[in-house]
Design an enzyme around this catalytic site. Structure first.
Site, PDB file in Angstrom:
ATOM      1  N   GLU A   1       0.832  -1.204   0.000  1.00  0.00           N
ATOM      2  CA  GLU A   1       0.000   0.000   0.000  1.00  0.00           C
ATOM      3  C   GLU A   1       0.871   1.260   0.000  1.00  0.00           C
ATOM      4  O   GLU A   1       1.578   1.510   0.976  1.00  0.00           O
ATOM      5  CB  GLU A   1      -0.874  -0.008   1.260  1.00  0.00           C
ATOM      6  CG  GLU A   1      -1.751   1.220   1.399  1.00  0.00           C
ATOM      7  CD  GLU A   1      -2.656   1.154   2.617  1.00  0.00           C
ATOM      8  OE1 GLU A   1      -2.266   0.504   3.618  1.00  0.00           O
ATOM      9  OE2 GLU A   1      -3.732   1.760   2.584  1.00  0.00           O
TER      10      GLU A   1
ATOM     11  N   GLU B   1     -12.084   2.003   4.982  1.00  0.00           N
ATOM     12  CA  GLU B   1     -11.124   2.172   6.098  1.00  0.00           C
ATOM     13  C   GLU B   1     -11.127   3.659   6.441  1.00  0.00           C
ATOM     14  O   GLU B   1     -10.414   4.449   5.845  1.00  0.00           O
ATOM     15  CB  GLU B   1      -9.722   1.718   5.675  1.00  0.00           C
ATOM     16  CG  GLU B   1      -8.706   1.805   6.814  1.00  0.00           C
ATOM     17  CD  GLU B   1      -7.276   1.742   6.319  1.00  0.00           C
ATOM     18  OE1 GLU B   1      -6.511   0.924   6.838  1.00  0.00           O
ATOM     19  OE2 GLU B   1      -6.914   2.526   5.412  1.00  0.00           O
TER      20      GLU B   1
HETATM   21  C1  LER Z   1      -3.484   1.282   6.432  1.00  0.00           C
HETATM   22  O1  LER Z   1      -4.267   0.670   5.446  1.00  0.00           O
HETATM   23  C2  LER Z   1      -3.309   2.703   6.141  1.00  0.00           C
HETATM   24  O2  LER Z   1      -3.969   3.240   5.297  1.00  0.00           O
HETATM   25  C3  LER Z   1      -2.298   3.452   6.875  1.00  0.00           C
HETATM   26  O3  LER Z   1      -2.637   4.783   6.927  1.00  0.00           O
HETATM   27  C4  LER Z   1      -1.963   2.990   8.243  1.00  0.00           C
HETATM   28  O4  LER Z   1      -1.535   1.712   8.303  1.00  0.00           O
HETATM   29 MN    MN Z   2      -5.248   2.091   3.930  1.00  0.00          MN
END
Ligand code: LER
Ligand code: MN
Length: 277
Positions: free
Chosen positions: A157, A251
Site C-alpha cells: 500500500e 477504512e
Molecule cells: C493502512 O491501510 C493505512 O492506510 C495506513 O494509513 C496505516 O496503516
Molecule cells: Mn489504507
C-alpha cells in the site's frame, strides 16, 4: 464492485480501523448493514482461533476481502526495514503467518489479499535509505515465495509521507513490484493516501492497471466516502474501466460512530455505483 469494511480482530490503537471491539458482534453488524465482505485487521494470526473464525464467517456468509497487518508494526514494532535483522526476520515470519491464515479463510477459491502497509516500516534517523529499500525488496521476495506456494496474493500500500517515508506513491509502488519481480505482488490503492500524494488520482489508477489487488476507500479527510471532496463516482468508474473486480474496502474514522460512518459509506458508494452502472 463488492464492498467490505475494516474490522479489527484484536485490540489496536490505529484510529481508522473502523470497527473495533467484540469481533463476533461486529461481523454480524457489518453483515446486517449490507456489506459483502469484511477486511480483518490482524496483529498476530497465531493468537486467533482460525477454525472458529472461518465457521463464523461461513454462518454469516461473509467473505474476507483482505487481511491487514499494520498492527504488528503499530503494537509490536515489527518492520521489514528495521536496522535489526532479528526484527526484520520476525516481520517476514509474521507475514507468512498471515499468508497461512489467508488460506484458512478463503471461500469459493479466493483467498484474502495480505496487505503490506506500515509493516514495511519507516526510516529511523540516520538510517540508509538505499539499504532499507534493498531490505524491503528482500523481505517481500521471501513473503512472495511463501505466498506463491499457498495461492495467496500480497498487496503493498502506498502510504502518505506523513506516515512513512518508504513508498508513498503509485509510481514508487510499481517500481518496487518490478524490483521484487513476483506475480504474487500487487498494489493496494487507498483513496485517502492517493488524494495527498498523486497529482492525478484517476491517471494513477490507470497506470496501475493489472496490478491493483485491493482498494481502501476513505474520503479526503479520512471520514466515510461522501464526507469530503474525493469524486468516488470517477474513482469507481476508473477502477471498473481497468478491469478491477476486487473489493472496495472502507477504512475510515468511526465518526460520528462506526455504525453511522459505515451506513453513510454504503449509501454514498452505492449511489456512485448506480451512476457508473
Ligand atoms: C493502512 O491501510 C493505512 O492506510 C495506513 O494509513 C496505516 O496503516
Ligand atoms: Mn489504507
Amino acid at each position: 464492485m463488492r464492498l467490505s469494511i475494516v474490522v479489527s480482530a484484536q485490540p489496536a490503537s490505529f484510529e481508522a480501523a473502523t470497527f473495533q471491539g467484540d469481533l463476533d458482534a461486529n461481523l454480524a453488524f457489518v453483515r446486517e448493514l449490507g456489506f459483502d465482505g469484511v477486511e480483518l485487521a490482524v496483529r498476530d494470526p497465531d493468537a486467533l482461533d482460525a477454525d472458529a473464525l472461518a465457521a463464523r464467517l461461513g454462518e454469516l456468509d461473509l467473505d474476507v476481502s483482505a487481511l491487514g497487518t499494520g498492527q504488528a508494526w503499530g503494537e509490536e514494532g515489527l518492520s521489514l526495514t528495521s536496522p535489526d535483522a532479528g526484527v526484520r526476520r520476525r516481520a517476514v515470519e509474521r507475514l507468512e503467518a498471515h499468508v497461512r491464515l489467508s488460506t484458512r479463510l478463503g471461500r469459493a477459491g479466493a483467498c484474502p489479499v495480505v496487505i503490506v502497509g506500515l509493516l514495511r516500516g519507516k526510516l529511523a534517523q540516520g538510517q540508509d535509505r538505499a539499504l532499507a529499500a534493498q531490505q524491503l525488496v528482500e523481505g517481500l521476495k521471501a513473503c512472495c515465495a511463501s505466498a506463491a506456494g499457498a495461492g495467496v496474493r500480497i498487496a503493498v500500500e502506498p502510504i502518505n509521507r506523513y506516515e512513512t517515508d518508504l513508498v508513498n506513491t503509485v509510481a514508487q509502488g510499481l517500481e518496487l513490484i518490478e524490483q521484487v519481480g513476483a506475480a504474487e505482488l500487487g498494489l493496494l490503492l487507498d483513496t485517502f493516501h492517493m488524494n495527498i500524494e498523486e497529482p492525478d488520482i484517476l491517471q494513477s489508477i490507470r497506470r496501475a492497471a493489472g496490478r491493483v489487488f485491493h482498494v481502501h476507500v476513505a474520503d479526503s479527510n479520512r471520514h466515510a466516502p461522501g464526507q469530503g471532496h474525493i469524486d468516488f463516482e470517477a474513482v469507481l468508474g476508473a477502477l471498473d474501466a481497468i478491469g478491477y473486480r476486487g473489493f472496495a474496502s472502507g477504512e475510515f474514522l468511526p465518526l460520528p460512530d462506526a455504525g453511522e460512518a459505515a451506513r453513510r459509506a454504503l449509501r454514498h458508494l452505492r449511489a456512485c455505483q448506480k451512476e457508473t452502472g
